[in-house]
Design an enzyme around this catalytic site. Structure first.
Site, PDB file in Angstrom:
ATOM      1  CE1 TYR A  72      40.378  35.682  46.077  1.00 28.15           C
ATOM      2  CE2 TYR A  72      39.533  37.853  46.650  1.00 28.15           C
ATOM      3  CZ  TYR A  72      40.537  37.058  46.123  1.00 28.15           C
ATOM      4  OH  TYR A  72      41.684  37.634  45.652  1.00 28.15           O
ATOM      5  CE  LYS A 115      43.327  35.501  47.981  1.00 27.65           C
ATOM      6  NZ  LYS A 115      44.645  34.889  47.669  1.00 27.65           N
TER       7      LYS A 115
END
Length: 304
Positions: A171, A175
């Site tokens: 993640y 991002k």
């Protein structure tokens, strides 16, 4: 209430729940015509058979707004093309793209599976690239035809992408990639009348309620600092005509707080004027680190 985005056509991905739903409702309340995209999946990315996009469209209509549902997979290149086509077919143009869709598969790095890595990178990073790519193609064609857009892209990064987060390597990487994509797109698309910014939100959603259970709890009374609706005012403003001078920026948003994130910058340096010998570099690196500010801690990092 003002209508800051009156008649602007807005696409919001992952808009069936949480922050995306709040964005869709907020844009509609400000006069926008909204394409509510949500493929309808569970937190881990599995298909649920639910129709949250249609539910949000119905809610917007009940409030007197205008919206249409779209269930394309935004991380599929043809699906993202279909999403942009939905805006053009129903409303005749596209003014704002809000990339928000995503899910998590958290795991410590030593236990992280290849499929868990690939799935999160696909949905977050490719799921930003693909809609942006097709929207940019449309806006470029408009500009070349003499109809220069006043268009906006708002991407969704994260504090995990800016600083890192223990147990979220996939993640965090996705991002961080979105933050990089944002600044490149801002530079490339400015000539076509398009601004590109990103937010790093902190709010109570399906993705955060288990990881940050205590911090995300609803207050018994007073201002709910973790409500998803707190994130949307900045996104709506960034989608409006008022924001045309702002591009290539990343904003952190939490409760009533808005801050401008500082990107990677050139720091202290030493130039020998010729090639270094490896044995010389120990004191050089120590001096550079001594001259630089301490980096922000990674979320979840053990305190020293």
């Amino acid at each position: 209430m003002s209508e800051l985005c009156r008649d602007r056509v807005v696409v919001v991905t992952g808009a069936g729940r949480g922050i995306g739903r709040a964005h869709a409702l907020a844009f509609a309340a400000q006069g926008a015509r909204v394409v509510v995209n949500d493929v309808g999946v569970a937190l881990d990315g599995s298909t649920t058979g639910e129709g949250p996009a249609a539910e949000v469209v119905a809610e917007i209509a009940k409030r007197g707004g205008t919206a249409v549902a779209n269930t394309d997979d935004v991380a599929d290149f043809d699906g993202a093309r279909g999403l942009v086509a939905t805006a053009l077919d129903h409303f005749g143009r596209l003014d704002v793209l809000v990339n928000n869709a995503g899910f998590v598969r958290d795991r410590m790095l030593v236990n992280l599976g290849e499929d868990e890595w690939d799935a999160v990178i696909r949905v977050h990073l490719k799921g930003h690239f693909a809609p942006l790519r097709h929207a940019a193609e449309y806006w470029r064609a408009e500009a070349k035809a003499g109809r220069t857009p006043d268009a906006r892209v708002i991407n969704t990064s994260s504090g995990a992408g800016l600083l890192g987060s223990v147990g979220q390597a996939n993640y965090s990487a996705a991002k961080a990639g979105i933050a990089g994509l944002t600044v490149v797109a801002a530079a490339e698309l400015a000539r076509y009348g398009v601004t590109v910014n990103a937010i790093a939100p902190s709010a109570r959603t399906r993705m955060t309620e288990e990881v940050f259970a205590d911090a995300m709890a609803k207050p018994e009374a007073g201002f709910d600092a973790m409500a998803p609706e707190n994130i949307s005012p900045l996104v709506v403003w960034l989608g409006s005509e008022q924001s045309r001078e702002v591009t290539g920026r990343i904003f952190e948003v939490e409760g009533g707080k808005v801050s401008l994130a500082q990107s990677w910058r050139h720091g202290p340096s030493m130039d020998k004027g010729e090639r270094w010998d490896p044995a010389e570099l120990g004191p050089v690196v120590a001096k550079l680190i001594d001259q630089a500010p301490e980096p922000e801690p990674v979320y979840g990092e053990a305190t020293k």
